[in-house]
Design an enzyme around this catalytic site. Structure first.
Site, PDB file in Angstrom:
ATOM      1  N   VAL A  69       0.822  -1.224   0.000  1.00 57.71           N
ATOM      2  CA  VAL A  69       0.000   0.000   0.000  1.00 57.71           C
ATOM      3  C   VAL A  69       0.854   1.272   0.000  1.00 57.71           C
ATOM      4  O   VAL A  69       0.347   2.361  -0.238  1.00 57.71           O
ATOM      5  CB  VAL A  69      -1.024   0.044   1.167  1.00 57.71           C
ATOM      6  CG1 VAL A  69      -2.048  -1.065   1.057  1.00 57.71           C
ATOM      7  CG2 VAL A  69      -0.331   0.042   2.528  1.00 57.71           C
ATOM      8  N   TYR A 161       3.325   6.788  15.697  1.00 50.70           N
ATOM      9  CA  TYR A 161       2.242   5.798  15.560  1.00 50.70           C
ATOM     10  C   TYR A 161       0.918   6.420  16.016  1.00 50.70           C
ATOM     11  O   TYR A 161      -0.098   6.309  15.323  1.00 50.70           O
ATOM     12  CB  TYR A 161       2.552   4.521  16.352  1.00 50.70           C
ATOM     13  CG  TYR A 161       1.435   3.502  16.214  1.00 50.70           C
ATOM     14  CD1 TYR A 161       1.203   2.849  15.001  1.00 50.70           C
ATOM     15  CD2 TYR A 161       0.576   3.229  17.280  1.00 50.70           C
ATOM     16  CE1 TYR A 161       0.156   1.944  14.858  1.00 50.70           C
ATOM     17  CE2 TYR A 161      -0.468   2.316  17.144  1.00 50.70           C
ATOM     18  CZ  TYR A 161      -0.666   1.677  15.931  1.00 50.70           C
ATOM     19  OH  TYR A 161      -1.718   0.784  15.780  1.00 50.70           O
TER      20      TYR A 161
HETATM   21  P1  NDP Z   1      -0.237  -7.733  11.984  1.00 49.65           P
HETATM   22  O1  NDP Z   1       1.186  -7.312  11.936  1.00 49.65           O
HETATM   23  O2  NDP Z   1      -0.566  -9.069  12.542  1.00 49.65           O
HETATM   24  O3  NDP Z   1      -0.900  -7.604  10.522  1.00 49.65           O
HETATM   25  C1  NDP Z   1      -0.677  -6.445   9.752  1.00 49.65           C
HETATM   26  C2  NDP Z   1      -1.186  -6.660   8.331  1.00 49.65           C
HETATM   27  O4  NDP Z   1      -0.953  -5.447   7.591  1.00 49.65           O
HETATM   28  C3  NDP Z   1      -0.448  -7.788   7.624  1.00 49.65           C
HETATM   29  O5  NDP Z   1      -1.350  -8.542   6.863  1.00 49.65           O
HETATM   30  C4  NDP Z   1       0.508  -7.040   6.698  1.00 49.65           C
HETATM   31  O6  NDP Z   1       0.689  -7.783   5.502  1.00 49.65           O
HETATM   32  C5  NDP Z   1      -0.299  -5.768   6.378  1.00 49.65           C
HETATM   33  N1  NDP Z   1       0.582  -4.697   5.952  1.00 49.65           N
HETATM   34  C6  NDP Z   1       1.510  -4.025   6.679  1.00 49.65           C
HETATM   35  N2  NDP Z   1       2.177  -3.145   5.916  1.00 49.65           N
HETATM   36  C7  NDP Z   1       1.664  -3.272   4.652  1.00 49.65           C
HETATM   37  C8  NDP Z   1       1.941  -2.657   3.417  1.00 49.65           C
HETATM   38  N3  NDP Z   1       2.895  -1.716   3.306  1.00 49.65           N
HETATM   39  N4  NDP Z   1       1.229  -3.022   2.331  1.00 49.65           N
HETATM   40  C9  NDP Z   1       0.273  -3.962   2.431  1.00 49.65           C
HETATM   41  N5  NDP Z   1      -0.052  -4.582   3.570  1.00 49.65           N
HETATM   42  C10 NDP Z   1       0.644  -4.250   4.670  1.00 49.65           C
HETATM   43  O7  NDP Z   1      -0.989  -6.583  12.826  1.00 49.65           O
HETATM   44  P2  NDP Z   1      -2.511  -6.417  13.300  1.00 49.65           P
HETATM   45  O8  NDP Z   1      -3.360  -7.429  12.672  1.00 49.65           O
HETATM   46  O9  NDP Z   1      -2.509  -6.310  14.772  1.00 49.65           O
HETATM   47  O10 NDP Z   1      -2.813  -4.965  12.722  1.00 49.65           O
HETATM   48  C11 NDP Z   1      -3.873  -4.685  11.832  1.00 49.65           C
HETATM   49  C12 NDP Z   1      -4.327  -3.249  12.039  1.00 49.65           C
HETATM   50  O11 NDP Z   1      -4.852  -3.102  13.354  1.00 49.65           O
HETATM   51  C13 NDP Z   1      -3.221  -2.195  11.909  1.00 49.65           C
HETATM   52  O12 NDP Z   1      -3.750  -1.086  11.229  1.00 49.65           O
HETATM   53  C14 NDP Z   1      -2.901  -1.840  13.348  1.00 49.65           C
HETATM   54  O13 NDP Z   1      -2.380  -0.542  13.470  1.00 49.65           O
HETATM   55  C15 NDP Z   1      -4.275  -1.963  13.980  1.00 49.65           C
HETATM   56  N6  NDP Z   1      -4.273  -2.148  15.420  1.00 49.65           N
HETATM   57  C16 NDP Z   1      -3.608  -3.201  15.995  1.00 49.65           C
HETATM   58  C17 NDP Z   1      -3.626  -3.344  17.367  1.00 49.65           C
HETATM   59  C18 NDP Z   1      -2.874  -4.407  18.077  1.00 49.65           C
HETATM   60  O14 NDP Z   1      -2.686  -4.290  19.296  1.00 49.65           O
HETATM   61  N7  NDP Z   1      -2.455  -5.476  17.401  1.00 49.65           N
HETATM   62  C19 NDP Z   1      -4.388  -2.403  18.221  1.00 49.65           C
HETATM   63  C20 NDP Z   1      -5.030  -1.346  17.513  1.00 49.65           C
HETATM   64  C21 NDP Z   1      -4.991  -1.250  16.152  1.00 49.65           C
HETATM   65  P3  NDP Z   1       2.090  -7.990   4.744  1.00 49.65           P
HETATM   66  O15 NDP Z   1       3.172  -7.885   5.780  1.00 49.65           O
HETATM   67  O16 NDP Z   1       1.958  -9.331   4.108  1.00 49.65           O
HETATM   68  O17 NDP Z   1       2.101  -6.896   3.753  1.00 49.65           O
HETATM   69  C1  8X3 Z   2      -1.914  -0.760  18.810  1.00 46.50           C
HETATM   70  C2  8X3 Z   2      -2.160  -0.604  20.271  1.00 46.50           C
HETATM   71  O1  8X3 Z   2      -1.135   0.087  22.468  1.00 46.50           O
HETATM   72  O2  8X3 Z   2       0.338  -0.950  20.904  1.00 46.50           O
HETATM   73  O3  8X3 Z   2      -2.640   0.188  18.088  1.00 46.50           O
HETATM   74  O4  8X3 Z   2      -0.431   1.295  20.520  1.00 46.50           O
HETATM   75  S1  8X3 Z   2      -0.783  -0.017  21.066  1.00 46.50           S
END
Ligand code: NDP
Ligand code: 8X3
Length: 261
Positions: A69, A161
């Site tokens: 992306v 972030y």
């Molecule tokens: P993961 O690291 O488990 O998954 C992240 C996903 O995003 C992967 O599928 C990765 O795919 C994709 N991704 C990252 N960078 C790119 C890129 N440049 N292009 C395309 N795809 C990309 O993290 P989470 O599932 O936890 O995170 C998902 C969302 O939730 C994020 O937006 C995160 O900020 C948000 N979030 C997460 C929290 C947490 O505590 N885990 C809390 C709050 C929000 P690939 O590497 O194959 O490209």
């Molecule tokens: C991800 C949650 O607490 O790691 O958005 O910032 S935290």
């Protein structure tokens, strides 16, 4: 390969479906009998997930699109290359995102700022820029953005972030206004701590440091957030659940987490 799909079926496009929340959302929507466009950079994972879902749910059509992306040209080319039957997206889940390092601004590598800003803000904008016009043409649709508690509060060492997730919240609210006349819903799901690959990515492969984030508490799991995405997406047409903050019970705020030995 881009097979033909039945446009009477529901279609969701999920970014970042190779891991964590995006993968759980893909699994949930397939189980609910929706067709899927799944995206991410790791094509082998995308293909394996697509094949698994197609085998488990033979009536579901799944299309895997590999692109970064952060690469504007590749993002636009991959999405604009979809045939019209794959453009009739009912729900877009803007989930792809990441954090990079946990450092004060005065020490953090500027490359980490770029990666977070380009993925979490501009990546979401790029995908929305292509998909929202498809929804406008049909006069319906639903965009669900993955924000964070870090978009509602801030913490030291997480300035950039947090800024990206505040931006996601601002973009969500603005787009909700822009797309309201087109009957398009734009919602935000803001999780607290969810144990996925998120912290492993933030700490660049340091699994021990990542595991310590969740030590002494029961974090959310990706399925908890997939449940929320499904709830938001499956309300009746006249109901718009616009904003959900979802925390593990042990977490009251960014700064207050009750850990037990
Ligand atoms: P993961 O690291 O488990 O998954 C992240 C996903 O995003 C992967 O599928 C990765 O795919 C994709 N991704 C990252 N960078 C790119 C890129 N440049 N292009 C395309 N795809 C990309 O993290 P989470 O599932 O936890 O995170 C998902 C969302 O939730 C994020 O937006 C995160 O900020 C948000 N979030 C997460 C929290 C947490 O505590 N885990 C809390 C709050 C929000 P690939 O590497 O194959 O490209
Ligand atoms: C991800 C949650 O607490 O790691 O958005 O910032 S935290």
């Amino acid at each position: 390969m881009m097979g033909k799909r039945n446009v009477d079926r529901r279609l969701a496009l999920v970014t970042g479906a190779t891991a964590g929340i995006g993968e759980a959302v893909a699994r949930r929507f397939a189980a609910e009998d929706w067709d899927l466009v799944l995206t991410g950079r790791r094509s082998e994972r995308l293909i394996a997930l697509s094949q698994e879902l197609a085998e488990r749910f033979p009536q579901v059509s799944v299309l895997a699109l590999t692109f970064d992306v952060c690469d504007e040209e590749a993002t636009f080319a991959a999405l604009e290359g979809l045939s019209e039957d794959w453009q009739s997206v009912d729900v877009l889940v803007n989930n792809a995102g990441l954090s990079q390092s946990l450092e004060p601004v005065h020490r953090q590598d500027p490359a980490d700022w770029d990666r977070m800003i380009d993925t979490n803000i501009k990546g979401l904008l790029r995908v929305s820029r292509v998909v929202a016009p498809w929804m406008r043409r049909r006069g319906r649709g639903h965009i669900i953005n993955l924000g964070s508690i870090a978009g509602k509060e801030v913490y030291a060492n997480g300035a950039v972030y947090c800024a990206t997730k505040h931006a996601v919240e601002a973009i969500t609210r603005s787009m909700r206004m822009e797309l309201n006349p087109d009957r398009i819903k734009v919602g935000l799901i803001a999780p607290g701590l969810v144990e996925t690959e998120f912290s492993i990515v933030r700490f660049k492969g340091d699994r021990e440091r990542a595991a310590a984030v969740y030590h002494g508490l029961e974090p959310l799991v990706a399925d908890d957030i997939a449940d929320a995405v499904w709830y938001m997406a499956s309300r009746p047409a006249h109901v718009h659940v616009a904003d959900m903050l979802i925390l593990p019970t042990a977490q009251a705020s960014m700064g207050q987490i009750t850990r037990r030995p």
